[in-house]
Scaffold this motif. Sequence first.
Motif, PDB file in Angstrom:
ATOM      1  N   ALA A 234       0.816  -1.217   0.000  1.00 21.19           N
ATOM      2  CA  ALA A 234       0.000   0.000   0.000  1.00 21.19           C
ATOM      3  C   ALA A 234       0.853   1.272   0.000  1.00 21.19           C
ATOM      4  N   TYR A 235       2.178   1.128   0.046  1.00 19.98           N
ATOM      5  CA  TYR A 235       3.071   2.280   0.121  1.00 19.98           C
ATOM      6  C   TYR A 235       3.552   2.673  -1.276  1.00 19.98           C
ATOM      7  N   ALA A 236       3.961   3.953  -1.413  1.00 23.62           N
ATOM      8  CA  ALA A 236       4.606   4.446  -2.631  1.00 23.62           C
ATOM      9  C   ALA A 236       5.550   5.573  -2.225  1.00 23.62           C
ATOM     10  N   LEU A 237       6.540   5.843  -3.072  1.00 22.77           N
ATOM     11  CA  LEU A 237       7.584   6.805  -2.716  1.00 22.77           C
ATOM     12  C   LEU A 237       7.945   7.658  -3.922  1.00 22.77           C
ATOM     13  N   GLY A 238       7.908   8.981  -3.730  1.00 21.36           N
ATOM     14  CA  GLY A 238       8.362   9.926  -4.750  1.00 21.36           C
ATOM     15  C   GLY A 238       9.571  10.684  -4.249  1.00 21.36           C
ATOM     16  N   ALA A 239      10.547  10.913  -5.124  1.00 22.32           N
ATOM     17  CA  ALA A 239      11.792  11.578  -4.733  1.00 22.32           C
ATOM     18  C   ALA A 239      12.083  12.742  -5.662  1.00 22.32           C
ATOM     19  N   SER A 240      12.557  13.835  -5.080  1.00 16.42           N
ATOM     20  CA  SER A 240      12.930  15.012  -5.861  1.00 16.42           C
ATOM     21  C   SER A 240      14.369  14.899  -6.335  1.00 16.42           C
ATOM     22  N   ARG A 241      14.802  15.873  -7.105  1.00 15.09           N
ATOM     23  CA  ARG A 241      16.219  16.036  -7.382  1.00 15.09           C
ATOM     24  C   ARG A 241      16.863  16.745  -6.195  1.00 15.09           C
ATOM     25  N   LEU A 242      18.186  16.837  -6.200  1.00 19.99           N
ATOM     26  CA  LEU A 242      18.885  17.584  -5.151  1.00 19.99           C
ATOM     27  C   LEU A 242      18.661  19.074  -5.348  1.00 19.99           C
ATOM     28  N   HIS A 243      18.434  19.771  -4.231  1.00 17.24           N
ATOM     29  CA  HIS A 243      18.217  21.223  -4.255  1.00 17.24           C
ATOM     30  C   HIS A 243      18.986  21.859  -3.100  1.00 17.24           C
ATOM     31  N   PRO A 244      19.330  23.147  -3.217  1.00 20.80           N
ATOM     32  CA  PRO A 244      19.859  23.861  -2.042  1.00 20.80           C
ATOM     33  C   PRO A 244      18.840  23.828  -0.911  1.00 20.80           C
ATOM     34  N   LEU A 245      19.324  23.908   0.317  1.00 21.13           N
ATOM     35  CA  LEU A 245      18.416  23.853   1.468  1.00 21.13           C
ATOM     36  C   LEU A 245      17.315  24.906   1.393  1.00 21.13           C
ATOM     37  N   ASP A 246      17.662  26.110   0.907  1.00 23.55           N
ATOM     38  CA  ASP A 246      16.650  27.170   0.877  1.00 23.55           C
ATOM     39  C   ASP A 246      15.645  26.984  -0.262  1.00 23.55           C
TER      40      ASP A 246
END
Length: 486
Positions: A234-246
């Motif tokens: 029942a789980y799924a996972l989305g991931a972003s690209r790397l970004h600066p903290l701000d």
Amino acid sequence: MVRRQGSLGEVLHWLGRRIGAEVAWIGGTSTAEAATAGFRRTILAALDEQLRRLAVGRLAAVTTQVGGAHVHLEGFGEREPRPVLVTVSAVELSREAAALASRAGGLVELLGRALAADDRLRGYEEKARQLRFAVLSALMAGDVALARRMTAGDVPPLLGDERVRVYLLHCLPADRDRLARAYQDASGYHGPGLMVHCPSFREHLICPIAEDSGAGGRLQLDSVLRRLVRENSAYALGASRLHPLDATAAAYGEALHALAVARNSPERVAAYRGQPSLVHLLPRQAAVGWARAYVAPLHAVPKLTLDITRLALTFPRSAVARLLNIGRNTVAAHCRRAEEALGLDLSDVQARATLDLALSLSSLQSGPQPDPPGTQQAAPSLGELLRTRPAMTWAETFLRPLRDAEHRGVHRTVRSWIEANTDAQQTAARLGLSRNTVRAHLRVAERSLNRDLLTTGSGINDLVHALRAVSGHRAQPDEESEHRAR
């Protein structure tokens, strides 16, 4: 009974039956926290002096008589004020009965300590959860310094890194507390990242993780998240690209789009593969000039109204209300104020997309200084901006996955859905399809475009602009509103 953490009243009732007495447990404030049914609480007034001396440890136990009844009092524990067990009986307790009462009182005191420790632990976990949310909120606002100050010197590894990747875990709402507790470290964080309850969507855990995932010690939180998805269907996972903290907010937006793709893929895991934002591709000076002119009427509304309206352009109003802990009617009132200022109907998907683009552009620096008074050129319309080569190229690339032979029906559905103001029932009637088929096509579009269209609708604005740019299929609402404003 104590081992299974039975209630205090249950234990006292058991003890009273065994020793033939009425029993009460007196807390540190000299009030009865629990008592057997026949215990006369009025008797406590006559015992005030003894109770106070027992509570501060000046006495260990005392036996007395009140109104012909035999009363035995005993204090327990070392922390003041100490609780006191009071037994009242018609005859003096036997040695065996007094010993049993003393042993039971000791167990009840230990039970109280265990329950108090549990309460303190729950309180700590709740405060840690609130702090994690506050840190994430500061990062979403782009204020890294504020996020660091919030941690009062115990800075999490995440804030010591320069770049962040945001993971968005879709799970059962009931699992969020368990997961956050299971992987929480002694500082209340999660190794190199955070696991934060999304206030808007109860099935989401927001997990920003430092680029150097080893910075948090042995816990590899990204690996943990992937394992959880493998083990839970029942789980799924989305991931972003790397970004600066701000730029955590931008990373969160990417993770949201990636999650929409993940939920429609067999692996249930997806990373964001989007192209550059339209905001950064339009001719900077001309686009900012249009945007600032477009949103100028909002200068007259309170900043809170602007902030709430901006959120409502991306998320459902019910989600905005939960995010800000305010009522849906309050959100609606702020949106109406913005609508009146702009002369817009924000229930229209085209108007929402236009305002969202204008607000994003108006926050950018336009680059060159403005022309001297009297020499400024009129700002272009949005239609003109979307007919520029960068906008057309962006739109063609954005829609390309839907324009092949395999997805031609999906493209037709998506376009009709936007023209029907995202009404699936009306779209189905126009195309002669079932509503379920329309939604199935939209799920395919989510996966192909790498945009969330149905869960939060945060990807609809890009879809609207792309369709406008390639087809000019509807008169631009910005031009209409400009005429009304004039």
